[in-house]
Design a protein around this motif. Structure first.
Motif, PDB file in Angstrom:
ATOM      1  N   VAL A  30       0.867  -1.179   0.000  1.00 23.68           N
ATOM      2  CA  VAL A  30       0.000   0.000   0.000  1.00 23.68           C
ATOM      3  C   VAL A  30       0.901   1.224   0.000  1.00 23.68           C
ATOM      4  CG1 VAL A  30      -1.737   1.294   1.293  1.00 23.68           C
ATOM      5  CG2 VAL A  30      -1.834  -1.203   1.223  1.00 23.68           C
ATOM      6  N   LEU A  31       0.636   2.152  -0.912  1.00 27.63           N
ATOM      7  CA  LEU A  31       1.397   3.399  -0.954  1.00 27.63           C
ATOM      8  C   LEU A  31       1.042   4.215   0.278  1.00 27.63           C
ATOM      9  CD1 LEU A  31       3.297   5.332  -2.472  1.00 27.63           C
ATOM     10  CD2 LEU A  31       1.278   6.211  -3.676  1.00 27.63           C
ATOM     11  N   MET A  32       2.039   4.479   1.102  1.00 26.39           N
ATOM     12  CA  MET A  32       1.819   5.197   2.361  1.00 26.39           C
ATOM     13  C   MET A  32       2.194   6.677   2.273  1.00 26.39           C
ATOM     14  SD  MET A  32       0.603   2.875   4.324  1.00 26.39           S
ATOM     15  CE  MET A  32       0.648   3.658   5.926  1.00 26.39           C
ATOM     16  N   GLN A  33       3.246   6.977   1.496  1.00 26.02           N
ATOM     17  CA  GLN A  33       3.766   8.348   1.500  1.00 26.02           C
ATOM     18  C   GLN A  33       4.489   8.649   0.200  1.00 26.02           C
ATOM     19  OE1 GLN A  33       7.259   9.216   4.057  1.00 26.02           O
ATOM     20  NE2 GLN A  33       5.865  10.589   5.123  1.00 26.02           N
ATOM     21  N   VAL A  34       4.289   9.876  -0.278  1.00 25.62           N
ATOM     22  CA  VAL A  34       5.046  10.420  -1.403  1.00 25.62           C
ATOM     23  C   VAL A  34       5.758  11.636  -0.836  1.00 25.62           C
ATOM     24  CG1 VAL A  34       4.926  11.413  -3.710  1.00 25.62           C
ATOM     25  CG2 VAL A  34       3.243   9.688  -3.014  1.00 25.62           C
ATOM     26  N   ARG A  35       7.087  11.625  -0.901  1.00 27.20           N
ATOM     27  CA  ARG A  35       7.856  12.713  -0.283  1.00 27.20           C
ATOM     28  C   ARG A  35       8.812  13.324  -1.289  1.00 27.20           C
ATOM     29  NH1 ARG A  35      11.757  10.964   4.279  1.00 27.20           N
ATOM     30  NH2 ARG A  35      12.897  10.436   2.426  1.00 27.20           N
ATOM     31  N   ARG A  44      21.415  20.090 -12.690  1.00 26.60           N
ATOM     32  CA  ARG A  44      21.420  19.241 -13.891  1.00 26.60           C
ATOM     33  C   ARG A  44      20.264  18.249 -13.908  1.00 26.60           C
ATOM     34  NH1 ARG A  44      27.250  18.441 -12.246  1.00 26.60           N
ATOM     35  NH2 ARG A  44      26.147  16.982 -10.973  1.00 26.60           N
ATOM     36  N   ALA A  45      19.509  18.195 -12.820  1.00 27.56           N
ATOM     37  CA  ALA A  45      18.419  17.221 -12.710  1.00 27.56           C
ATOM     38  C   ALA A  45      17.262  17.574 -13.635  1.00 27.56           C
ATOM     39  CB  ALA A  45      17.922  17.152 -11.273  1.00 27.56           C
ATOM     40  N   THR A  46      16.559  16.556 -14.078  1.00 26.32           N
ATOM     41  CA  THR A  46      15.392  16.758 -14.939  1.00 26.32           C
ATOM     42  C   THR A  46      14.093  16.714 -14.146  1.00 26.32           C
ATOM     43  OG1 THR A  46      15.308  14.403 -15.430  1.00 26.32           O
ATOM     44  CG2 THR A  46      16.557  15.804 -16.957  1.00 26.32           C
ATOM     45  N   ARG A  47      14.195  16.416 -12.852  1.00 24.66           N
ATOM     46  CA  ARG A  47      13.011  16.399 -11.984  1.00 24.66           C
ATOM     47  C   ARG A  47      13.453  16.651 -10.548  1.00 24.66           C
ATOM     48  NH1 ARG A  47      12.338  10.209 -12.762  1.00 24.66           N
ATOM     49  NH2 ARG A  47      14.163   9.491 -11.647  1.00 24.66           N
ATOM     50  N   LEU A  48      12.486  17.001  -9.720  1.00 24.52           N
ATOM     51  CA  LEU A  48      12.726  17.143  -8.296  1.00 24.52           C
ATOM     52  C   LEU A  48      12.770  15.731  -7.702  1.00 24.52           C
ATOM     53  CD1 LEU A  48      12.930  19.190  -5.940  1.00 24.52           C
ATOM     54  CD2 LEU A  48      10.464  18.956  -5.686  1.00 24.52           C
ATOM     55  N   PRO A  49      13.844  15.373  -7.005  1.00 25.63           N
ATOM     56  CA  PRO A  49      13.915  14.031  -6.420  1.00 25.63           C
ATOM     57  C   PRO A  49      12.749  13.782  -5.461  1.00 25.63           C
ATOM     58  CG  PRO A  49      16.057  15.074  -6.362  1.00 25.63           C
ATOM     59  CD  PRO A  49      15.070  16.131  -6.756  1.00 25.63           C
ATOM     60  N   PHE A  50      12.301  12.519  -5.417  1.00 31.43           N
ATOM     61  CA  PHE A  50      11.210  12.154  -4.521  1.00 31.43           C
ATOM     62  C   PHE A  50      11.332  10.684  -4.151  1.00 31.43           C
ATOM     63  CE2 PHE A  50       9.597  11.000  -8.652  1.00 31.43           C
ATOM     64  CZ  PHE A  50       8.754   9.907  -8.446  1.00 31.43           C
ATOM     65  N   SER A  51      10.561  10.294  -3.141  1.00 28.33           N
ATOM     66  CA  SER A  51      10.552   8.892  -2.732  1.00 28.33           C
ATOM     67  C   SER A  51       9.122   8.427  -2.511  1.00 28.33           C
ATOM     68  CB  SER A  51      11.380   8.687  -1.463  1.00 28.33           C
ATOM     69  OG  SER A  51      10.756   9.334  -0.373  1.00 28.33           O
ATOM     70  N   LEU A  52       8.944   7.116  -2.624  1.00 23.48           N
ATOM     71  CA  LEU A  52       7.675   6.464  -2.333  1.00 23.48           C
ATOM     72  C   LEU A  52       7.913   5.506  -1.174  1.00 23.48           C
ATOM     73  CD1 LEU A  52       6.580   5.394  -5.936  1.00 23.48           C
ATOM     74  CD2 LEU A  52       5.999   7.512  -4.718  1.00 23.48           C
ATOM     75  N   THR A  76       2.877  -1.126 -15.595  1.00 16.95           N
ATOM     76  CA  THR A  76       4.089  -1.783 -15.114  1.00 16.95           C
ATOM     77  C   THR A  76       5.278  -0.830 -15.174  1.00 16.95           C
ATOM     78  OG1 THR A  76       3.261  -3.910 -15.858  1.00 16.95           O
ATOM     79  CG2 THR A  76       5.632  -3.747 -15.476  1.00 16.95           C
ATOM     80  N   ILE A  77       6.012  -0.764 -14.064  1.00 15.78           N
ATOM     81  CA  ILE A  77       7.226   0.051 -13.984  1.00 15.78           C
ATOM     82  C   ILE A  77       8.377  -0.922 -13.784  1.00 15.78           C
ATOM     83  CG2 ILE A  77       8.414   1.885 -12.718  1.00 15.78           C
ATOM     84  CD1 ILE A  77       5.534   2.702 -11.691  1.00 15.78           C
ATOM     85  N   ASP A  78       9.246  -1.028 -14.768  1.00 14.54           N
ATOM     86  CA  ASP A  78      10.371  -1.971 -14.726  1.00 14.54           C
ATOM     87  C   ASP A  78      11.620  -1.339 -14.129  1.00 14.54           C
ATOM     88  OD1 ASP A  78       9.205  -4.282 -15.951  1.00 14.54           O
ATOM     89  OD2 ASP A  78       9.278  -3.226 -17.861  1.00 14.54           O
ATOM     90  N   GLY A  79      12.434  -2.167 -13.477  1.00 15.01           N
ATOM     91  CA  GLY A  79      13.750  -1.741 -13.004  1.00 15.01           C
ATOM     92  C   GLY A  79      13.728  -0.763 -11.857  1.00 15.01           C
ATOM     93  N   LEU A  80      12.752  -0.893 -10.972  1.00 13.92           N
ATOM     94  CA  LEU A  80      12.641   0.011  -9.831  1.00 13.92           C
ATOM     95  C   LEU A  80      13.425  -0.574  -8.659  1.00 13.92           C
ATOM     96  CD1 LEU A  80      11.233   2.608  -8.897  1.00 13.92           C
ATOM     97  CD2 LEU A  80       9.355   1.179  -8.111  1.00 13.92           C
ATOM     98  N   TYR A  81      14.361   0.217  -8.123  1.00 12.14           N
ATOM     99  CA  TYR A  81      15.170  -0.244  -6.991  1.00 12.14           C
ATOM    100  C   TYR A  81      14.399   0.007  -5.702  1.00 12.14           C
ATOM    101  CZ  TYR A  81      19.196  -1.274  -4.104  1.00 12.14           C
ATOM    102  OH  TYR A  81      20.050  -1.853  -3.187  1.00 12.14           O
ATOM    103  N   LEU A  82      14.128  -1.058  -4.970  1.00 17.03           N
ATOM    104  CA  LEU A  82      13.411  -0.978  -3.697  1.00 17.03           C
ATOM    105  C   LEU A  82      14.304  -1.456  -2.566  1.00 17.03           C
ATOM    106  CD1 LEU A  82       9.982  -2.484  -4.769  1.00 17.03           C
ATOM    107  CD2 LEU A  82      10.528  -0.084  -4.430  1.00 17.03           C
ATOM    108  N   TYR A  99       8.926  -0.584   2.319  1.00 14.49           N
ATOM    109  CA  TYR A  99       9.885  -0.514   1.203  1.00 14.49           C
ATOM    110  C   TYR A  99       9.871   0.908   0.658  1.00 14.49           C
ATOM    111  CZ  TYR A  99       9.976  -5.497   1.569  1.00 14.49           C
ATOM    112  OH  TYR A  99      10.139  -6.768   2.057  1.00 14.49           O
ATOM    113  N   GLU A 100      11.051   1.372   0.270  1.00 15.47           N
ATOM    114  CA  GLU A 100      11.188   2.711  -0.282  1.00 15.47           C
ATOM    115  C   GLU A 100      11.798   2.654  -1.657  1.00 15.47           C
ATOM    116  OE1 GLU A 100      12.609   6.918   1.478  1.00 15.47           O
ATOM    117  OE2 GLU A 100      14.175   5.385   1.440  1.00 15.47           O
ATOM    118  N   ALA A 101      11.274   3.472  -2.552  1.00 15.70           N
ATOM    119  CA  ALA A 101      11.842   3.689  -3.882  1.00 15.70           C
ATOM    120  C   ALA A 101      12.206   5.160  -3.960  1.00 15.70           C
ATOM    121  CB  ALA A 101      10.837   3.343  -4.975  1.00 15.70           C
TER     122      ALA A 101
END
Length: 104
Positions: A30-35, A44-52, A76-82, A99-101
């Motif tokens: 269950v998705l608990m938090q988006v931070r 140089r980043a193309t997005r603001l870093p975030f975690s799930l 489907t999201i492939d290759g996600l490091y958890l 678990y955090e991504a």
């Protein structure tokens, strides 16, 4: 798809069931938090870093690794490091696995 992921794609969707595909079979989380993490932003980043942060049953233990994540809205999201993490703000240790991504 990972390169295009942004926090806004998950904001407001806390409580959504996401499935991690593992060699032992799927794990429902269950998705608990988006931070968002503005302190980790680089010019140089193309997005603001975030975690799930996702919550799973206490017996749903898998090591840090790359996984496939199934999202009912995004597909489907492939290759996600958890990584398993502690999340004391959501309950005492042992009552669930978390678990955090991180998207940087």
């Amino acid at each position: 798809m990972l390169a295009e992921m942004k926090a806004d794609m998950f904001k407001g969707r806390e409580g959504t069931v996401l499935e991690i595909n593992t060699p032992q079979g799927p794990i429902r989380t269950v998705l608990m938090q988006v931070r968002e993490m503005p302190q980790a932003y680089s010019p140089r980043a193309t997005r603001l870093p975030f975690s799930l942060l996702m919550k799973a049953a206490p017996h749903a233990q898998v090591p840090s690794s790359l996984y496939q994540l199934r999202d009912p809205k995004l597909g489907t999201i492939d290759g996600l490091y958890l990584s398993p993490v502690m999340a004391p703000e959501f309950g005492p240790p042992g009552h669930a696995m978390y678990y955090e991504a991180v998207f940087s």
